[in-house]
Design a protein around this motif. Structure first.
Motif, PDB file in Angstrom:
ATOM      1  N   GLY A 308       0.806  -1.216   0.000  1.00 54.69           N
ATOM      2  CA  GLY A 308       0.000   0.000   0.000  1.00 54.69           C
ATOM      3  C   GLY A 308       0.832   1.255   0.000  1.00 54.69           C
ATOM      4  N   LEU A 309       1.881   1.276   0.796  1.00 54.52           N
ATOM      5  CA  LEU A 309       2.752   2.456   0.836  1.00 54.52           C
ATOM      6  C   LEU A 309       3.434   2.687  -0.514  1.00 54.52           C
ATOM      7  N   MET A 310       3.795   1.599  -1.200  1.00 49.64           N
ATOM      8  CA  MET A 310       4.402   1.734  -2.517  1.00 49.64           C
ATOM      9  C   MET A 310       3.413   2.279  -3.538  1.00 49.64           C
ATOM     10  N   MET A 311       2.122   2.076  -3.287  1.00 50.68           N
ATOM     11  CA  MET A 311       1.117   2.569  -4.225  1.00 50.68           C
ATOM     12  C   MET A 311       1.116   4.091  -4.327  1.00 50.68           C
ATOM     13  N   ILE A 312       1.603   4.774  -3.298  1.00 53.32           N
ATOM     14  CA  ILE A 312       1.605   6.245  -3.326  1.00 53.32           C
ATOM     15  C   ILE A 312       2.554   6.773  -4.403  1.00 53.32           C
ATOM     16  N   PRO A 313       3.854   6.392  -4.409  1.00 51.89           N
ATOM     17  CA  PRO A 313       4.706   6.861  -5.501  1.00 51.89           C
ATOM     18  C   PRO A 313       4.307   6.292  -6.859  1.00 51.89           C
ATOM     19  N   VAL A 314       3.745   5.069  -6.871  1.00 44.73           N
ATOM     20  CA  VAL A 314       3.245   4.537  -8.135  1.00 44.73           C
ATOM     21  C   VAL A 314       2.164   5.467  -8.697  1.00 44.73           C
ATOM     22  N   GLY A 315       1.269   5.929  -7.827  1.00 48.52           N
ATOM     23  CA  GLY A 315       0.208   6.839  -8.260  1.00 48.52           C
ATOM     24  C   GLY A 315       0.735   8.166  -8.761  1.00 48.52           C
ATOM     25  N   VAL A 316       1.772   8.697  -8.107  1.00 46.62           N
ATOM     26  CA  VAL A 316       2.372   9.963  -8.559  1.00 46.62           C
ATOM     27  C   VAL A 316       2.927   9.805  -9.972  1.00 46.62           C
ATOM     28  N   ALA A 317       3.682   8.730 -10.197  1.00 41.71           N
ATOM     29  CA  ALA A 317       4.278   8.499 -11.518  1.00 41.71           C
ATOM     30  C   ALA A 317       3.202   8.279 -12.572  1.00 41.71           C
ATOM     31  N   MET A 318       2.169   7.511 -12.213  1.00 42.64           N
ATOM     32  CA  MET A 318       1.100   7.238 -13.165  1.00 42.64           C
ATOM     33  C   MET A 318       0.376   8.512 -13.569  1.00 42.64           C
ATOM     34  N   MET A 319       0.058   9.367 -12.594  1.00 44.71           N
ATOM     35  CA  MET A 319      -0.668  10.584 -12.915  1.00 44.71           C
ATOM     36  C   MET A 319       0.210  11.567 -13.690  1.00 44.71           C
ATOM     37  N   THR A 320       1.497  11.614 -13.398  1.00 44.28           N
ATOM     38  CA  THR A 320       2.394  12.462 -14.169  1.00 44.28           C
ATOM     39  C   THR A 320       2.406  12.030 -15.625  1.00 44.28           C
ATOM     40  N   PHE A 321       2.470  10.729 -15.841  1.00 43.88           N
ATOM     41  CA  PHE A 321       2.431  10.189 -17.207  1.00 43.88           C
ATOM     42  C   PHE A 321       1.120  10.549 -17.892  1.00 43.88           C
ATOM     43  N   ASN A 322      -0.010  10.321 -17.201  1.00 38.00           N
ATOM     44  CA  ASN A 322      -1.323  10.551 -17.802  1.00 38.00           C
ATOM     45  C   ASN A 322      -1.590  12.019 -18.104  1.00 38.00           C
ATOM     46  N   THR A 323      -1.262  12.902 -17.165  1.00 38.31           N
ATOM     47  CA  THR A 323      -1.538  14.320 -17.394  1.00 38.31           C
ATOM     48  C   THR A 323      -0.657  14.885 -18.505  1.00 38.31           C
ATOM     49  N   THR A 324       0.568  14.401 -18.604  1.00 34.05           N
ATOM     50  CA  THR A 324       1.434  14.852 -19.693  1.00 34.05           C
ATOM     51  C   THR A 324       0.877  14.413 -21.035  1.00 34.05           C
ATOM     52  N   ALA A 325       0.430  13.161 -21.103  1.00 36.76           N
ATOM     53  CA  ALA A 325      -0.163  12.658 -22.350  1.00 36.76           C
ATOM     54  C   ALA A 325      -1.435  13.424 -22.698  1.00 36.76           C
ATOM     55  N   ASN A 326      -2.309  13.623 -21.712  1.00 33.82           N
ATOM     56  CA  ASN A 326      -3.565  14.330 -21.957  1.00 33.82           C
ATOM     57  C   ASN A 326      -3.333  15.764 -22.410  1.00 33.82           C
ATOM     58  N   ALA A 327      -2.415  16.455 -21.737  1.00 32.95           N
ATOM     59  CA  ALA A 327      -2.142  17.844 -22.096  1.00 32.95           C
ATOM     60  C   ALA A 327      -1.608  17.946 -23.512  1.00 32.95           C
ATOM     61  N   THR A 328      -0.771  17.006 -23.902  1.00 36.57           N
ATOM     62  CA  THR A 328      -0.220  17.010 -25.254  1.00 36.57           C
ATOM     63  C   THR A 328      -1.316  16.880 -26.295  1.00 36.57           C
ATOM     64  N   VAL A 329      -2.183  15.909 -26.096  1.00 36.41           N
ATOM     65  CA  VAL A 329      -3.248  15.669 -27.065  1.00 36.41           C
ATOM     66  C   VAL A 329      -4.225  16.835 -27.112  1.00 36.41           C
ATOM     67  N   GLN A 330      -4.604  17.337 -25.933  1.00 39.76           N
ATOM     68  CA  GLN A 330      -5.662  18.339 -25.883  1.00 39.76           C
ATOM     69  C   GLN A 330      -5.216  19.730 -26.305  1.00 39.76           C
ATOM     70  N   LEU A 331      -3.958  20.023 -26.134  1.00 35.70           N
ATOM     71  CA  LEU A 331      -3.470  21.364 -26.473  1.00 35.70           C
ATOM     72  C   LEU A 331      -2.930  21.451 -27.892  1.00 35.70           C
ATOM     73  N   ALA A 332      -3.028  20.371 -28.650  1.00 37.78           N
ATOM     74  CA  ALA A 332      -2.377  20.350 -29.950  1.00 37.78           C
ATOM     75  C   ALA A 332      -3.319  20.134 -31.120  1.00 37.78           C
ATOM     76  N   VAL A 333      -4.626  20.177 -30.906  1.00 35.71           N
ATOM     77  CA  VAL A 333      -5.553  19.879 -31.996  1.00 35.71           C
ATOM     78  C   VAL A 333      -6.424  21.084 -32.323  1.00 35.71           C
ATOM     79  N   GLU A 334      -6.898  21.121 -33.571  1.00 35.43           N
ATOM     80  CA  GLU A 334      -7.805  22.173 -34.009  1.00 35.43           C
ATOM     81  C   GLU A 334      -9.213  21.928 -33.474  1.00 35.43           C
ATOM     82  N   PRO A 335     -10.002  22.986 -33.281  1.00 36.81           N
ATOM     83  CA  PRO A 335     -11.339  22.826 -32.690  1.00 36.81           C
ATOM     84  C   PRO A 335     -12.227  21.854 -33.451  1.00 36.81           C
ATOM     85  N   GLU A 336     -12.173  21.881 -34.777  1.00 33.57           N
ATOM     86  CA  GLU A 336     -13.066  21.029 -35.547  1.00 33.57           C
ATOM     87  C   GLU A 336     -12.702  19.546 -35.465  1.00 33.57           C
ATOM     88  N   MET A 337     -11.508  19.247 -34.946  1.00 34.76           N
ATOM     89  CA  MET A 337     -11.084  17.856 -34.800  1.00 34.76           C
ATOM     90  C   MET A 337     -11.114  17.406 -33.344  1.00 34.76           C
TER      91      MET A 337
END
Length: 422
Positions: A308-337
């Motif tokens: 359980g204690l290891m799950m805390i840093p695992v969660g930090v790394a996972m969310m860093t990965f996910n938010t970076t991926a999401n921000a890349t996709v969402q900030l890089a596309v045209e409105p119509e797409m």
């Protein structure tokens, strides 16, 4: 830090979302536990239930993106959120009346997956219409924080509630929670929405979205890596249940505790993301590598407390990965797409679960620790492979590069993982 909450429509949306998200996380724990109870602890049945819930993503998520580009997103969300609430209500009534059977759960998992597959790209592409381009990055971070705050609170409440009064009442509570999000969307001031013009209905719109991503190497690289890590490394809805029950001999509250601790990590990761101005290649690749390594370490911990204690840093790394991926996709596309690209993103983020779920369940039958260890190893391997390929391809643009059309608005923010999918 919370500037988007100053916008009336987004404040209504966020208020309803946080209530509903707590209910969704409660149901996720209760649903997994109900499957285990009905099958005497079968990891394969749990994996099959997950596959049924995520299978519709393969069929419907991109069509949900097309609908988001064509239709009034607010009206569409009202219907879709209501449908999700009805699914929770049906499962709750079956459970509390004592007539629930495994096939009932499987059918409702599939229906829930169908509605979620369409709802997710619509909801994600709607946020930018509430907050506008200037507040988009802040809204992305706030959405992630809400999702992960609910991920902390929901499983903890669910674990205690299941032990006290059973799983059925958890499903009914989730059904009631949808009143919050539906009410928030209903009460919005439509005159203040920053709507983009709907895309006219034409043939080939789905294929045009695929071609758009295929010709954007930055988006393609992100989506491929997200697919492999989410499919094999982010199966915590199942791997934690197997670890809690079959490895450590715990009860539903033990599963809730493990889920809560990883949520503490993801909430911390989302909070850190609010201070990040733009996605970077080093953060994206580095977080994927660290996530895989930490997941392996958590899988070999000798006690549930250490896991359980290891799950805390695992969660930090996972969310860093996910938010970076999401921000890349969402900030890089045209409105119509926007809708179509987010539909494709959800396809790669969740679409591998029909394969990963049963495979991890099969591994869990052999050894309860195997799914989380193998998932971490796969995550590390694909991240290293991606890093080598991107290093060799000097023509790969940096993550988050704006399209050639500088006037294009970015896409909308999201909840991590859906997903769940919420």
């Amino acid at each position: 830090m919370f500037g988007s909450l100053g916008i009336y429509n987004y404040r209504l949306y966020a208020s309803g979302q946080i209530i509903s998200l707590v209910g969704v996380w409660m149901q996720r724990v209760a649903q997994d536990w109900l499957v285990l109870e009905l099958t005497n602890g079968s990891p394969v049945a749990l994996g099959f239930a997950a596959s049924l819930q995520f299978l519709p993503v393969l069929l419907l998520s991109m069509w949900g993106g097309v609908l988001a580009d064509r239709m009034d997103k607010r009206k569409l969300l009202l219907w879709l959120e209501s449908a999700l609430g009805v699914c929770a209500l049906a499962l709750g009534l079956l459970d509390v009346t004592g007539v629930v059977q495994l096939w009932h759960v499987f059918v409702l998992c599939f229906l829930l997956g169908c509605f979620s597959a369409v709802e997710t790209p619509v909801r994600q592409s709607f946020v930018v219409e509430m907050v506008g381009r200037e507040s988009l990055t802040n809204a992305v971070a706030i959405n992630s924080m809400m999702f992960n705050l609910a991920r902390i609170v929901g499983p903890a409440i669910a674990g205690v509630t299941i032990v006290a009064i059973g799983t059925g009442w958890v499903f009914l509570a989730n059904a009631i929670s949808f009143v919050g999000v539906v009410g928030g969307i209903w009460l919005m001031r439509t005159s203040q929405l920053l709507r983009s013009d709907p895309v006219p209905r034409e043939k080939g719109q789905l294929l045009s979205g695929l071609r758009y991503v295929r010709h954007r190497p930055d988006l393609l690289a992100v989506m491929l890596l997200v697919f492999f890590i989410s499919t094999f490394g982010m199966n915590f809805y199942m791997t934690l249940a197997i670890m809690a029950r079959n490895v450590f001999g715990g009860d539903a509250d033990a599963y809730g505790l493990l889920s809560t601790l990883i949520a503490v990590g993801t909430f911390a990761g989302a909070t850190l993301a609010t201070r990040r101005k733009k996605p970077r290649m080093t953060v994206f690749i580095g977080s994927g590598l660290v996530f895989g390594l930490l997941e392996i370490v958590s899988g070999v911990m000798p006690t549930m407390l250490l896991t359980g204690l290891m799950m805390i840093p695992v969660g930090v790394a996972m969310m860093t990965f996910n938010t970076t991926a999401n921000a890349t996709v969402q900030l890089a596309v045209e409105p119509e797409m926007r809708g179509r690209v987010m539909g494709i993103y959800m396809l790669v983020f969740l679409g591998g679960n029909p394969v990963g779920g049963p495979l991890m369940g099969w591994l869990g039958e052999i050894n309860g620790r195997a799914p989380i260890i193998v998932g971490g190893a796969v995550s590390m391997l694909v991240t290293i492979t991606a890093w080598i390929i991107l290093r060799k391809r000097g023509d790969i643009p940096p993550l988050g590069r704006k399209p050639a059309d500088e006037s294009a608005a970015p896409s909308s923010p999201t909840r991590s993982q859906p997903s769940l999918h919420r």
